[in-house]
Structure formats: structure tokens, C-alpha cells
Design an enzyme around this catalytic site. Structure first.
Site, PDB file in Angstrom:
ATOM      1  N   GLY D 201     -31.415 -23.843  15.857  1.00 40.97           N
ATOM      2  CA  GLY D 201     -32.401 -24.528  15.027  1.00 40.97           C
ATOM      3  C   GLY D 201     -33.832 -24.320  15.469  1.00 40.97           C
ATOM      4  O   GLY D 201     -34.146 -23.363  16.181  1.00 40.97           O
ATOM      5  N   LEU D 227     -26.297 -21.435   9.828  1.00 49.94           N
ATOM      6  CA  LEU D 227     -27.540 -21.141  10.531  1.00 49.94           C
ATOM      7  C   LEU D 227     -27.325 -20.940  12.037  1.00 49.94           C
ATOM      8  O   LEU D 227     -26.773 -21.806  12.713  1.00 49.94           O
ATOM      9  CB  LEU D 227     -28.532 -22.295  10.303  1.00 49.94           C
ATOM     10  CG  LEU D 227     -29.979 -22.005  10.723  1.00 49.94           C
ATOM     11  CD1 LEU D 227     -30.595 -20.918   9.870  1.00 49.94           C
ATOM     12  CD2 LEU D 227     -30.809 -23.279  10.650  1.00 49.94           C
ATOM     13  N   ASP D 228     -27.756 -19.816  12.551  1.00 48.45           N
ATOM     14  CA  ASP D 228     -27.682 -19.483  13.992  1.00 48.45           C
ATOM     15  C   ASP D 228     -26.248 -19.415  14.516  1.00 48.45           C
ATOM     16  O   ASP D 228     -26.011 -19.524  15.722  1.00 48.45           O
ATOM     17  CB  ASP D 228     -28.495 -20.478  14.836  1.00 48.45           C
ATOM     18  CG  ASP D 228     -29.965 -20.463  14.474  1.00 48.45           C
ATOM     19  OD1 ASP D 228     -30.433 -19.403  14.052  1.00 48.45           O
ATOM     20  OD2 ASP D 228     -30.626 -21.501  14.599  1.00 48.45           O
ATOM     21  N   GLU D 229     -25.289 -19.233  13.609  1.00 50.84           N
ATOM     22  CA  GLU D 229     -23.903 -19.169  14.050  1.00 50.84           C
ATOM     23  C   GLU D 229     -23.221 -17.850  13.712  1.00 50.84           C
ATOM     24  O   GLU D 229     -22.007 -17.712  13.855  1.00 50.84           O
ATOM     25  CB  GLU D 229     -23.107 -20.345  13.457  1.00 50.84           C
ATOM     26  CG  GLU D 229     -23.635 -21.676  13.970  1.00 50.84           C
ATOM     27  CD  GLU D 229     -22.676 -22.824  13.738  1.00 50.84           C
ATOM     28  OE1 GLU D 229     -21.593 -22.609  13.150  1.00 50.84           O
ATOM     29  OE2 GLU D 229     -23.036 -23.942  14.148  1.00 50.84           O
TER      30      GLU D 229
END
Lengths: 284, 284, 284, 284
Positions: D201, D227-229
Site C-alpha cells: 500500500g 494490489l501489491d500481491e
């Protein structure tokens, strides 16, 4: 507030820290940073101080005189005093490789480096467009066997004319003359593309490949008359394997060169490096 | 010569360094090491001093009293004073994994760690032979749901009986009770087998494998009531790839755990770590 | 299932991979691992294969003969064939430093190393208690100028008697004789306490300190007649600064030596290292 | 010579390597690189091959058809075939941070990246001068809550119009829409300024500072809807200490971001990355 940085170096003895800190306190200064080192082998003392003074009453000239008289003489110190208001002026020397130049200039344009860059000097015209795109004057001074001396004089003249404080050799492929080294003692920073003292001299990536090392490195150091033997400021490394060709070494090495050189520049600019006995004390 | 270490922590204000260094000078002490840090966010001041005094005239008790009166009160300091002559007493807690225990004990037997190890406590009998081969008393205290409270009381009793100064959890697989944590505040050091705050809790290598990370880590931290959330002392990492299985992660991780834990132990033993706001200041 | 490892090395030419993989398929083998490397400078081909065969029908002797006939001759290969069922026998040579010995033996006792250790040979009696605590026979063979040749013969006799496959010099402080090197070509693994080729020879930590490097290293390599110039298997480094004394270098270096040597041992044991032109190909 | 790269992924079974290598041999191809991986947990097989064919007789279209028929169907493979002659077209998305853009473009202009860059897309006009100095078209598409959908359609239109193969988010500060992600599945590469999964994040450097970590990192990954995964391609780290402010974290992090992103770009461009189960297989 006026902030100044004091670098001190002398024979170790009792009471230096107390004397210096007390002196600054008496001069109405506030110490915001103190770091010190004692080299037990050579019995030498090193200290770096950052102090703040009220702007109204502080005179740098007066402070210097009193410091010299009260502290400097007492301990027979070598000392330097830097005013944090004034940015040091840095000249860049380049040849044909652009990666370090791009790296320095993009950091400069992002205000990451606290320097002014009055000029770039090169022995080749190739990188002038890059200099131009960052609006920095570029001087091409060809260096041949016959013109070497003239070229050096011209370089020195330009450095003096632009009030250059220190020089960075961003993969500059010429040997620096003793005269220039003497004029800018411990003020010329080189990046060597190996993990010194392994692989000094030319073509270190080729030698590293030949030897079959599993790690390659880069070294930033002050230039002295002994080629690649000056005081080391910073080093770093990266892993390689049998799968990497010499070309891969060179490409991986570029990233090291950029990082290591930029770290050394920042340390030097912030006056965090002291030299003694061909070694550096690097305060954090 | 008598050498003492002073750790100071207080609100930042003018003149702390000068006052403290001057005070030591007046007490005929010589400062051999000074390091300080100011946390600008919280406006807190931290300092670590090592000083030498002539053995003939120095009284630790007198010094403490005067320091408290003259310096401590003035700046409302938290301060600690450690006599370098006395080795701290360290207890080791283990379960079944032997790698960290072997590592600590072999360093101990090489005089690499400046501690005494009066006892090893475990919830399993498995590692007793190792303790024996290093001639260290081993106490097996089983921990089950029903006996948890008794076990903790027995642990605490043993620590007190052996005058233990601090505790290292060398892959001890039980949660430490709030009472023990309170009694040994910032004196219980854990090694967690991940790069915290990534992968807290159980089976971090499994989670790291699952997530497909390219780097795994280990973290040594002080134990607080919030599991794996205490102040971090030291961390390190190693690269992994798709070719590594979970078993490989565990094996590579072991080396990290040993190195990171031993570094944290040395820093703690030399009184180089200060805690504030659940973070550490680690002097070099 | 029977698992075998094949190492191949020959002049590069077309069709080697297809020929070898096809051959194994025809012999009802299943390839579970393949890795290859082509050295473009010397035009050499290297391959490592792991294959599984049904135990019922597989004869190692027959396979070897057919492989030699069908594949080996065709491409004029150097090849080795290892049966994964049999653990290699490793001898350890030590002098007085115990850290590498402790490290190897604690890994051995945790089943981290897939070797048998039939004996430890030393030129000093000091480390015998450690050998004893791990139940490994310890032979003390003094080496002086006068007894050097006898000592070497005794060493060789012991190695042969115990069917030793390879030797690890765990900080053994004597030069290995050409005869032993020849008998165990690329089967003697040394750990040198510097980042080779920087600081070969004696006292590398002292030299590193003297030079003022910012990084120190350790190198594990096969022993050849040229001291510290054999093929490098693994290297690693750690950062140092002006605050570190030579003693600190030595302590930090110990951790490097242990890690680097153990990595090299594992690579060698798993037959992942091939040597050509005094360099290694290290498969992952 | 015609060089092609083949990526294969299917359930593991016997004989895949032999079948594929034999097939290429029969098609008069020469394998110059082979690497394979078996995921034992999911029983999946992955392979990357580089093969050379004589230009005169080789037809990519014919080869594809036969490969699909003879090999692909037999093992129910997912496979891709890339012609090394054609450079992939890469679009860059940026916002206001220039360091990653400078880094990519200076590598591009040194021919370090084997890509074409037909366009740069940004939601801000700020970096247009940099694009201009490298002669690359710059499209500013503002993104607000109201215009988000239009903006995305415009972005997609531009990507299609310029035949873009993959997208790099060089610190682009907007969330990518599911539609774009779907159109460019595993072809959008992001750089996140933390050591994922720690600190996903916004403001990861602030969180890292808050937590008191001793190491910060950067992670390059494929963008997925979470998100960001997405699957991690590359990560790296650098050490920090209590002396570093958040601003220092940001500056040190920049160097990480540049290095990690450029490594990921090179791996992707050379078709060395395969994705399965939200993890990557990265061949060397």
C-alpha cells in the site's frame, strides 16, 4: 540559525572531547551532532561536530580565530571548519562512458546532491549532448602524449576559474597529473571498477572473469599519485556466476559503479570523510 | 583503569553534550568513546559514553550519586551506568532446534561472547547432551496448558537464583508470559525466522515459500507482550529462488538465524542498544 | 527408484543435449534435473543431469558401459557418474582454530551435510576434545620441517585406509604437498580468509586493515599447487569500517569463513561443481 | 542463424525433456540453452529452451504448427515461442517521480535494454521534458475520479495503436484498472518501494521508519487485481539505521527501486520469467 561542521584530527590525549564541546557551549553554540574515533594503532584522535549558532551574533571569522587559539593550538590539531550554507562546487571529468554521468546529473537535477556543478571536462566530445540537456557547460580538452601538459594546465585553469572545490572522475580514462593531485589533495574522487586491491589497473572486469571470481566489486577512492592505491571511501559488490560473460560483468558493474560513486560523493559533500595514513575515517 | 559505560536518554535540549562531557572531565575521567543521536520526530536525545577513571580514587557509588545530582536531574534523564569489569549473566531458553544453541555455545567457548552462562532452560530434554558437553547446567521444565503457570514461576525462580541479567530465546517455541517480560523488560532477546514485519507468527518459511519471495530474512528483537512486534535489534537476509524448497528455506534460514542472533547478543552485551518508542538506537 | 547424477564436459557441438537426453529416455530413465552451460570463449560444453531408474532392472555397471560407448565416445566427453545412494567420505584437516570445525560438525550432527566423516587429521592435539564430543576419530600428526615428508605419507595412508573421497581444510595452517594434491585433484577444499585474489597468503585480515578496505571477504576454493590460486567455488563478504580493529576483522571474518566453507562443501557433496581452466561451473 | 526461445509449462510426467530436445534435433535445430524446473508441490514442469536454426530452411509458422501437434498436445502444454529477432515494445507509465524514468531511459540509450519504447504515458505533465530529451513521445492523460474510465480507455487505445507488448509502471501513482490488467496479463510490471509482503500500500517508507526496521527493500512484480500481491519477479534490500530519517529512507530506496526494476525489466524482456500459482520461475 547558522550551522557549521568542524573536523578535528590530532594525537590522542585526555580531555579533547570535553575541551571542544565546552568551548562550543561557551560560544553559545549548540552541538547537534558529535562523532569521534580513536585509532589505537597510531594513537590518533578524529572528531566531527555539527553545531548551531544564532545568526545575529555569530561571526565565522571570529569563531575561527578563537577556536584556533583556544583549542587548536592546545592539542596541535589539524582542523577544518565548513559553513553549511555554501554548497561545494564540483567538477565532473568524463571520457566516453555515460552511465556515471547520467547517474550523477539525474541525482543533481533531483536535488539529491548538495553541490553546484559549474562545469564538465572531457577528453572527448561524445557526452556533450548530455551535459547540454542538463544545462551544464562542457569543455572538451583533448589529451595526447604531446599535448598532455598543456591539457593539464588548461584543466587546472578551468577549475580555478570556476572556483571548483572538488573533482569527480566519472570513468575518466586518463591518469591525473601529480600537479593536479597536489592542488586538489583528497579532493579528487575516482571510481574504479573492481573490488580493490583486487584487479587494479586496466580491464579489471576481464581479469575478474579470467580468475573466475564469484563476486565483482567497485571502489571509490581519493586519487593519489599511486594509481588505484588512494584512500578508499566506499566499496560494494554484486554476485556473478559462470553463466555471466565479460559483457555481463561490465553491465552489472555499471550499476555498482553508479551506486558506489554516488555514495562517496554524498559522504564527501557532507564532510563526513577524514583521511589519515592513506585510510579514511567515514562518519555516519 | 576502571572503564564504565553510560547510557543517557532524555528530551533534547541545548548543552547536554557539553554538560556531560565536562562533568566527566571534572571527575578526572577520560572519555574514550562518545556517540549520540537525536530523534528529530520525537525530539529525544540519546547518548552512549565510555569513560576511563584511575582505579585508586574512583568510587562507582560516589560517581553515580554525583552524576544523578548534577547531570541526571538537570536534564530529567533516564540513565544507566555499567561497570565493564562485570560480565552480564545470560540464560538460554531452547526447545528442540540445536543450531542456535550450538552457535552460541561455540562462540562462548571461544570467548567471543563476553557473558557468563549460568544455565540453560528448556521445555524438552533433547538438547541436554549439548549443554553437558559445554558444562552448562540444563533445566528441563515441561510446559503444558495445565502446568504453564507453574512452569513460568519455576523459570523465574531459576533466573533469580542464578542472578540472570538477560535471557536469549534460541528458537524457544513457547510464548513468554507477561510476568517474565515485565521482570526482564528489554532484557529478553528473541530470534524470529523471517524478515519482520513480513511473516510474523508460526511457520514463516512456509508463508515465504507460498508468497514466492526472492529473499528471506531473520530478525532479532526484544520480546514485548505483542508477539513478534518488539523493538528490532538486527536483521539480515539471503536470496532464494524458485529452485529452493521449503526445506531449503529452512536450511538457509538457519544460517541467518545464527548470525543475526549472535550479532544482537553482542550488541546487547556491550550495552550498545537503547530502546525508545518500540524502536532501537544501535550505537556502533 | 535409483537416482544417479551425470556430469559431462566436452567440446561444444550440435546435438549433445538431444543425444544425451534421448539416450537416457531409451534406457527407461527419467530426467528430473538438467542444467547446462556453454563457455563461449573456450567453446566448451558442460552438463549436469539427475535421472531416476527403476531399481528392478537398472544396473549401474551396464549403464556406464553403454553410456561410454554410445554417448561418451561420440562427443569425446569427460564424464562422471555418481550414485546418489552412497554418501561421500570427507576427511577434515584442522590446526588450532575451532570455529570452522564446530560449524562443520554441528551441521553434520544435524544431518545438514550428506557426508560421512571417518576421521579428523590435525598437526596439533588441541581440538581433539571437540572431535571426541562428536565421536569422530582424531589423528594428531605433527608437522615440522624435518618430519614433513613422513607426515604427509602418514596423512595419505590414513586417507586411503578410510576410503576418503575428499578433504576439507578447515583452517589447516600447513601447505599441502603436491603429492596429496595430485592424489586428490579438485577434491581438496580450502577456506581462505580473504576476498581472493585480494590478500592471498598469510595474515590477510592484517593486510585488509592496513589497506583500509570497507569490505572483507572469504573464499572457498579447490587446492592446487599454486597457493590460493585454485578454482574458486564460493565467496562472500561483509562490511567493515574505520571503527573495526584487526580483532574485529578476525571475528567478523570467522562467520564468513564458516558460511562460505559450508556452502562450498554442500555444492561439492551434491556434485554441483565442475572445473575447467582453473575456474568452476557451479550448477544451482 | 535464427534464434528462438521456447517456454513450456505443463503437468510433470516422464520423457518431456527427451521428447522436446529430440524434436528440436529432428527439426535440425541446435539447443544452445536449456533450463528446467519441477515444482514438486504442485507437480508442475517448466522449461526454457533457446535454439538456433539455419535461416534458409526455417519457417517459424511451420515450426509452430508441428511443435503444437507433436509436442504440445502430447503433454497438454502451455507454451510460448519467441523470435529473438524482434524487440518487444515497452510502454512506460509515470507520474511525478523522475528517478526510475531517468534510469530506464539512460539504460535504453546505452542499448542496455533490448526493447523499443514507442511511448510514455503519464497522468501529469511534469516529466515531459525528460521524455523529449530522449526523443520519446509523451502522452499526458489526466486521471480524476470522474475521468478515470475515459482515461483508461485512452491509455488502452494508445497501447494498442503503438503495438505495445508490455508496460512498466515506473512509480506510476494510480491503480491500474482490471480491464487493462486483463488485456496485459503478466505483461504489466510494477516497482513497489518495500520488501513485500511487508508494507504493502501507500507510504511504505513511512511505515518502515515507524516500525524501526534495520533493512528496507524494493519489490518488482507483475500487476494483478490484488494490489501489491502479484507474482514477485525480483527484490533487493539495503541496510538502514536509527540515524536515517524518512527522507533518507526515500533516497536510499530510490537506488533500490531503480536497480530492482531494471533487473526485472531485463528478465522479462529476455523471456526468462514464467508465472504459475501467483509465483514466478525465473531462469538464469
Amino acid at each position: 540559525m547558522k550551522r557549521i561542521t568542524i573536523l578535528i584530527n590530532c594525537k590522542d590525549s585526555k580531555g579533547i572531547i570535553a575541551s571542544a564541546t565546552n568551548f562550543i557551549h561557551q560560544q553559545s553554540g549548540n552541538i547537534v551532532y558529535i562523532d569521534q574515533h580513536v585509532d589505537r594503532v597510531d594513537d590518533m584522535f578524529f572528531m566531527r561536530l555539527e553545531c548551531e549558532f544564532s545568526k545575529d551574533v555569530f561571526s565565522l571569522k571570529v569563531f575561527k580565530n578563537i577556536f584556533a587559539e583556544v583549542i587548536g593550538k592546545k592539542f596541535e590539531m589539524n582542523w577544518q571548519l565548513h559553513d553549511s550554507d555554501s554548497k561545494p562546487k564540483m567538477a565532473i571529468f568524463v571520457s566516453k562512458y555515460e552511465h556515471c554521468l547520467y547517474d550523477i546529473l539525474s541525482r543533481y537535477s533531483s536535488n539529491e546532491l548538495e553541490v553546484d556543478i559549474p562545469l564538465i571536462i572531457s577528453n572527448h566530445p561524445d557526452l556533450e549532448p548530455i551535459a547540454k540537456s542538463f544545462n551544464i557547460p562542457y569543455f572538451c580538452i583533448k589529451v595526447t602524449k604531446d599535448t598532455k601538459q598543456e591539457a593539464e594546465e588548461e584543466q587546472l585553469r578551468l577549475l580555478k576559474e570556476h572556483n571548483v572545490d572538488f573533482v569527480v572522475l566519472a570513468r575518466y580514462m586518463q591518469i591525473i597529473s601529480p600537479k593536479l593531485i597536489e592542488e586538489y589533495k583528497y579532493e579528487i574522487i575516482n571510481i574504479h571498477h573492481s573490488f580493490l586491491p583486487a584487479f587494479p589497473g586496466a580491464k579489471p572486469y576481464h581479469s575478474a572473469y579470467e580468475r573466475g571470481v564469484k563476486i565483482i566489486g567497485a571502489t571509490s577512492h581519493y586519487v593519489t599519485e599511486d594509481l588505484d592505491e588512494g584512500p578508499i571511501i566506499e566499496q560494494d559488490i554484486t554476485r556473478v556466476s559462470h553463466t555471466h560473460t565479460i559483457k555481463d560483468f561490465i553491465l552489472k558493474g555499471r550499476d555498482l559503479e553508479k551506486i558506489v560513486l554516488s555514495r562517496a560523493l554524498k559522504l564527501h559533500t557532507k564532510r563526513k570523510v577524514m583521511v589519515f595514513n592513506n585510510k579514511t575515517v567515514v562518519f555516519t
